[in-house]
Scaffold this motif. Structure first.
Motif, PDB file in Angstrom:
ATOM      1  N   VAL A   1       0.860  -1.186   0.000  1.00 34.37           N
ATOM      2  CA  VAL A   1       0.000   0.000   0.000  1.00 34.37           C
ATOM      3  C   VAL A   1       0.900   1.242   0.000  1.00 34.37           C
ATOM      4  CG1 VAL A   1      -1.796   1.266   1.253  1.00 34.37           C
ATOM      5  CG2 VAL A   1      -1.708  -1.231   1.394  1.00 34.37           C
ATOM      6  N   PRO A   2       0.729   2.128  -0.966  1.00 31.60           N
ATOM      7  CA  PRO A   2       1.522   3.353  -0.904  1.00 31.60           C
ATOM      8  C   PRO A   2       1.115   4.173   0.324  1.00 31.60           C
ATOM      9  CG  PRO A   2       0.490   3.100  -3.080  1.00 31.60           C
ATOM     10  CD  PRO A   2      -0.126   2.087  -2.162  1.00 31.60           C
ATOM     11  N   VAL A   3       2.070   4.428   1.174  1.00 31.09           N
ATOM     12  CA  VAL A   3       1.810   5.219   2.375  1.00 31.09           C
ATOM     13  C   VAL A   3       2.734   6.430   2.360  1.00 31.09           C
ATOM     14  CG1 VAL A   3       1.721   5.273   4.894  1.00 31.09           C
ATOM     15  CG2 VAL A   3       1.213   3.141   3.676  1.00 31.09           C
ATOM     16  N   VAL A   4       2.122   7.569   2.439  1.00 33.23           N
ATOM     17  CA  VAL A   4       2.869   8.819   2.459  1.00 33.23           C
ATOM     18  C   VAL A   4       2.915   9.291   3.901  1.00 33.23           C
ATOM     19  CG1 VAL A   4       2.853  11.206   1.703  1.00 33.23           C
ATOM     20  CG2 VAL A   4       1.978   9.412   0.192  1.00 33.23           C
ATOM     21  N   ARG A   5       4.099   9.408   4.450  1.00 35.58           N
ATOM     22  CA  ARG A   5       4.193   9.906   5.830  1.00 35.58           C
ATOM     23  C   ARG A   5       4.442  11.405   5.773  1.00 35.58           C
ATOM     24  NH1 ARG A   5       7.945  10.278  10.031  1.00 35.58           N
ATOM     25  NH2 ARG A   5       9.645   9.672   8.641  1.00 35.58           N
ATOM     26  N   VAL A   6       3.426  12.157   6.161  1.00 34.71           N
ATOM     27  CA  VAL A   6       3.528  13.612   6.115  1.00 34.71           C
ATOM     28  C   VAL A   6       4.140  14.087   7.426  1.00 34.71           C
ATOM     29  CG1 VAL A   6       2.272  15.776   5.831  1.00 34.71           C
ATOM     30  CG2 VAL A   6       1.502  13.714   4.618  1.00 34.71           C
ATOM     31  N   GLN A   7       5.236  14.831   7.330  1.00 31.50           N
ATOM     32  CA  GLN A   7       5.946  15.249   8.540  1.00 31.50           C
ATOM     33  C   GLN A   7       5.346  16.550   9.072  1.00 31.50           C
ATOM     34  OE1 GLN A   7       9.854  14.297   9.203  1.00 31.50           O
ATOM     35  NE2 GLN A   7      10.183  13.174   7.313  1.00 31.50           N
ATOM     36  N   ALA A   8       4.094  16.406   9.518  1.00 30.10           N
ATOM     37  CA  ALA A   8       3.375  17.533  10.105  1.00 30.10           C
ATOM     38  C   ALA A   8       2.472  16.942  11.185  1.00 30.10           C
ATOM     39  CB  ALA A   8       2.546  18.250   9.045  1.00 30.10           C
ATOM     40  N   PRO A   9       2.452  17.543  12.379  1.00 28.21           N
ATOM     41  CA  PRO A   9       1.676  16.954  13.473  1.00 28.21           C
ATOM     42  C   PRO A   9       0.169  17.117  13.318  1.00 28.21           C
ATOM     43  CG  PRO A   9       3.159  18.716  14.274  1.00 28.21           C
ATOM     44  CD  PRO A   9       3.214  18.726  12.780  1.00 28.21           C
ATOM     45  N   VAL A  10      -0.559  16.121  13.831  1.00 25.26           N
ATOM     46  CA  VAL A  10      -2.022  16.211  13.898  1.00 25.26           C
ATOM     47  C   VAL A  10      -2.383  17.103  15.082  1.00 25.26           C
ATOM     48  CG1 VAL A  10      -4.128  14.867  14.211  1.00 25.26           C
ATOM     49  CG2 VAL A  10      -2.192  13.868  13.027  1.00 25.26           C
ATOM     50  N   VAL A  11      -3.448  17.865  14.946  1.00 24.28           N
ATOM     51  CA  VAL A  11      -3.919  18.704  16.041  1.00 24.28           C
ATOM     52  C   VAL A  11      -5.278  18.169  16.497  1.00 24.28           C
ATOM     53  CG1 VAL A  11      -4.593  21.050  16.721  1.00 24.28           C
ATOM     54  CG2 VAL A  11      -2.715  20.707  15.095  1.00 24.28           C
ATOM     55  N   GLY A  12      -5.429  17.996  17.806  1.00 23.94           N
ATOM     56  CA  GLY A  12      -6.726  17.599  18.355  1.00 23.94           C
ATOM     57  C   GLY A  12      -7.010  16.109  18.275  1.00 23.94           C
ATOM     58  N   ALA A  13      -5.996  15.282  18.072  1.00 25.30           N
ATOM     59  CA  ALA A  13      -6.192  13.831  18.116  1.00 25.30           C
ATOM     60  C   ALA A  13      -5.084  13.232  18.980  1.00 25.30           C
ATOM     61  CB  ALA A  13      -6.153  13.229  16.714  1.00 25.30           C
ATOM     62  N   ASP A  14      -5.337  12.038  19.518  1.00 29.81           N
ATOM     63  CA  ASP A  14      -4.375  11.462  20.458  1.00 29.81           C
ATOM     64  C   ASP A  14      -3.186  10.785  19.800  1.00 29.81           C
ATOM     65  OD1 ASP A  14      -5.846  12.321  22.548  1.00 29.81           O
ATOM     66  OD2 ASP A  14      -7.034  10.469  22.705  1.00 29.81           O
TER      67      ASP A  14
ATOM     68  N   GLY B   1       9.209  21.661   3.434  1.00 25.86           N
ATOM     69  CA  GLY B   1       9.768  21.958   4.758  1.00 25.86           C
ATOM     70  C   GLY B   1      10.222  23.412   4.811  1.00 25.86           C
ATOM     71  N   ASP B   2       9.996  24.048   5.957  1.00 25.94           N
ATOM     72  CA  ASP B   2      10.432  25.442   6.151  1.00 25.94           C
ATOM     73  C   ASP B   2       9.969  26.316   4.982  1.00 25.94           C
ATOM     74  OD1 ASP B   2      11.701  27.591   7.349  1.00 25.94           O
ATOM     75  OD2 ASP B   2      13.654  27.130   6.474  1.00 25.94           O
ATOM     76  N   ILE B   3       8.678  26.246   4.684  1.00 24.18           N
ATOM     77  CA  ILE B   3       8.145  26.843   3.442  1.00 24.18           C
ATOM     78  C   ILE B   3       8.327  28.354   3.383  1.00 24.18           C
ATOM     79  CG2 ILE B   3       5.752  27.038   4.321  1.00 24.18           C
ATOM     80  CD1 ILE B   3       4.811  26.173   1.478  1.00 24.18           C
ATOM     81  N   ASN B   4       8.362  29.021   4.541  1.00 23.40           N
ATOM     82  CA  ASN B   4       8.553  30.472   4.541  1.00 23.40           C
ATOM     83  C   ASN B   4      10.013  30.875   4.733  1.00 23.40           C
ATOM     84  OD1 ASN B   4       5.576  30.410   6.448  1.00 23.40           O
ATOM     85  ND2 ASN B   4       5.667  31.109   4.324  1.00 23.40           N
ATOM     86  N   GLY B   5      10.890  29.897   4.871  1.00 20.60           N
ATOM     87  CA  GLY B   5      12.317  30.201   4.982  1.00 20.60           C
ATOM     88  C   GLY B   5      12.867  30.639   3.634  1.00 20.60           C
TER      89      GLY B   5
ATOM     90  N   ARG C   1       7.834  19.728   8.598  1.00 19.16           N
ATOM     91  CA  ARG C   1       8.977  19.918   9.490  1.00 19.16           C
ATOM     92  C   ARG C   1      10.153  20.490   8.708  1.00 19.16           C
ATOM     93  NH1 ARG C   1      10.488  14.571  12.513  1.00 19.16           N
ATOM     94  NH2 ARG C   1      12.378  14.843  11.263  1.00 19.16           N
ATOM     95  N   ALA C   2      10.893  21.382   9.341  1.00 15.09           N
ATOM     96  CA  ALA C   2      11.914  22.159   8.618  1.00 15.09           C
ATOM     97  C   ALA C   2      12.915  21.265   7.893  1.00 15.09           C
ATOM     98  CB  ALA C   2      12.626  23.098   9.578  1.00 15.09           C
ATOM     99  N   ASP C   3      13.238  20.087   8.475  1.00  9.11           N
ATOM    100  CA  ASP C   3      14.268  19.249   7.851  1.00  9.11           C
ATOM    101  C   ASP C   3      13.661  18.147   6.968  1.00  9.11           C
ATOM    102  OD1 ASP C   3      13.077  17.836   9.863  1.00  9.11           O
ATOM    103  OD2 ASP C   3      14.934  17.064  10.727  1.00  9.11           O
ATOM    104  N   ALA C   4      12.343  18.198   6.737  1.00 13.76           N
ATOM    105  CA  ALA C   4      11.708  17.151   5.923  1.00 13.76           C
ATOM    106  C   ALA C   4      12.023  17.382   4.443  1.00 13.76           C
ATOM    107  CB  ALA C   4      10.198  17.167   6.130  1.00 13.76           C
ATOM    108  N   PRO C   5      12.347  16.304   3.703  1.00 19.98           N
ATOM    109  CA  PRO C   5      12.520  16.478   2.257  1.00 19.98           C
ATOM    110  C   PRO C   5      11.187  16.849   1.600  1.00 19.98           C
ATOM    111  CG  PRO C   5      12.657  14.145   2.858  1.00 19.98           C
ATOM    112  CD  PRO C   5      12.500  14.905   4.135  1.00 19.98           C
ATOM    113  N   LEU C   6      11.256  17.448   0.434  1.00 21.74           N
ATOM    114  CA  LEU C   6      10.035  17.791  -0.302  1.00 21.74           C
ATOM    115  C   LEU C   6       9.173  16.545  -0.474  1.00 21.74           C
ATOM    116  CD1 LEU C   6       8.320  19.767  -2.041  1.00 21.74           C
ATOM    117  CD2 LEU C   6       9.670  18.991  -4.002  1.00 21.74           C
ATOM    118  N   LEU C   7       7.889  16.679  -0.195  1.00 28.66           N
ATOM    119  CA  LEU C   7       6.961  15.565  -0.346  1.00 28.66           C
ATOM    120  C   LEU C   7       5.917  15.941  -1.386  1.00 28.66           C
ATOM    121  CD1 LEU C   7       5.908  12.838   0.732  1.00 28.66           C
ATOM    122  CD2 LEU C   7       4.542  14.131   2.361  1.00 28.66           C
ATOM    123  N   VAL C   8       5.759  15.087  -2.385  1.00 28.46           N
ATOM    124  CA  VAL C   8       4.751  15.316  -3.421  1.00 28.46           C
ATOM    125  C   VAL C   8       3.990  14.015  -3.634  1.00 28.46           C
ATOM    126  CG1 VAL C   8       4.354  15.880  -5.856  1.00 28.46           C
ATOM    127  CG2 VAL C   8       6.137  17.095  -4.582  1.00 28.46           C
ATOM    128  N   TYR C   9       2.678  14.070  -3.511  1.00 28.86           N
ATOM    129  CA  TYR C   9       1.870  12.896  -3.850  1.00 28.86           C
ATOM    130  C   TYR C   9       0.605  13.358  -4.546  1.00 28.86           C
ATOM    131  CZ  TYR C   9      -0.770  13.618   0.594  1.00 28.86           C
ATOM    132  OH  TYR C   9      -1.522  14.124   1.621  1.00 28.86           O
TER     133      TYR C   9
END
Ligand code: 3EB
Length: 339
Positions: free
Chosen positions: A46-59, A132-136, A176-184
């Motif tokens: 199964v293609p799984v994309v791990r997005v390096q951004a935290p979930v808000v409001g879930a455990d 990552g670090d999109i406004n940098g 996350r600032a050190d995450a490589p570019l993710l495209v899916y």
């Protein structure tokens, strides 16, 4: 055509408990808030994309699960992983993490085009970009603007139009600032119908104040003839080409929802699809997790208290923007609200 895709939001634990036959119908998964891709998913292809951004409001980790008819083909190449039915394809692209952001964007889109064309699904319905670090800054230019140069360059090289009806719906947000570019992406055998928002200048016509190359995306895409899927691009508090309500997250949320409602109206006039905000499933990108309650309340007011929403912490491509919202609707989705 068009009935063969749905999106479920669930805790990762719940996905891992699904029977194997169910997993074979999964086209692809985007996973938020997890440290690694669980082995059982990897082993089943199964293609799984791990997005390096935290979930808000879930455990715990949460995933978006795109399902369809049983996948007929799947593959893993050096730089892409994909699953496809006869009609639709989910593809995730790997990029050399050493590349500067502009070159990484161009490389990612070349790989994306190569993969979807080779598998007979050349039409991009929807692309997700996490920078990552999109406004940098990189060499004196904001990384999002560098990304736009590389993305547009790949479209031009491959003779794909950079404006008008065939550009994909998209989101481009932080990670996350050190995450490589993710495209899916989701791609299809047949062309979708791109929609623009009458309240906004098309992003591909933004003036140069927003960077030397305009972003290459449409405001939404409709796919399928009688009961189409609707992909709403990342949408923000922008009217014309200007940011509205800088710094005011409540007003930004309201303006964003007016933009999404305007797109639903356009979908109705384009294809007669009756869609209200309450028919959509949302993903919300928050610059600051502390804004969660305000945005959640505004969204509930507009879309109903049962709206399905994934909140993620991610920076937005303009510094003054605190929130961006994307959405998806498909025929047969249970109506949670009649507003
Ligand atoms: C905007 O409307 C907000 O560069 O692919 C939204 C969706 C935004 C997609 C992209 C950017 C992108 O300009 C930002």
């Amino acid at each position: 055509m068009g009935r063969s895709l749905d999106l479920r939001l669930m805790p990762l634990q719940q996905l891992l408990q699904q029977p194997a036959a169910r997993l074979d119908r999964v086209l692809g998964v985007s996973l938020f808030g997890a440290d690694a891709v669980p082995a059982p998913l990897r082993e089943r292809g199964v293609p799984v994309v791990r997005v390096q951004a935290p979930v808000v409001g879930a455990d715990g980790p949460v995933c978006e699960v795109w399902s369809s008819a049983p996948a007929v083909r799947c593959g893993r190449a050096a730089q892409a992983q994909w699953r496809a039915t006869d009609e639709l394809m989910f593809v995730s692209v790997d990029v050399d993490p050493q590349l500067p952001i502009e070159q990484a964007a161009a490389a990612a889109y070349r790989t994306l085009f190569d993969t979807v064309e080779a598998e007979g699904c050349p039409h991009l319905l929807r692309v997700w970009n996490h920078v990552g670090d999109i406004n940098g800054e990189a060499d004196g230019l904001e990384r999002y603007r560098c990304f736009n140069i590389g993305r547009q360059q790949a479209f031009v090289e491959r003779r794909r139009p950079v404006a008008g009806a065939s550009v994909p719906a998209a989101s481009a947000v932080g990670a996350r600032a050190d995450a490589p570019l993710l495209v899916y992406a989701l791609a299809a055998r047949q062309a979708p119908l791109a929609l623009e928002n009458p309240r906004q200048v098309s992003a591909y016509h933004y003036p140069a104040d927003y960077g030397p190359r305009a972003p290459t995306f449409s405001r939404a895409n409709l796919y399928g003839d009688d009961a189409p899927l609707l992909f709403v691009s990342g949408t923000a508090s922008i009217v014309g080409h200007q940011t509205q309500h800088p710094g005011d997250v409540r007003e930004q949320t309201r303006e964003t929802l007016r933009n999404i409602a305007a797109l639903a109206d356009i979908a109705r006039s384009a294809r007669g699809v009756q869609l209200a905000l309450g028919d959509l499933q949302f993903k919300v990108y928050l610059r600051a997790a502390a804004d969660h309650a305000v945005v959640r309340d505004e969204l509930a007011r507009a879309a109903g208290p049962n709206a399905e929403v994934l909140f993620v912490q991610a920076d937005i491509c303009r510094r003054e923007l605190r929130v961006e919202i994307e959405a998806f609707a498909w025929p047969g989705r249970e109506h949670t609200c009649l507003c």
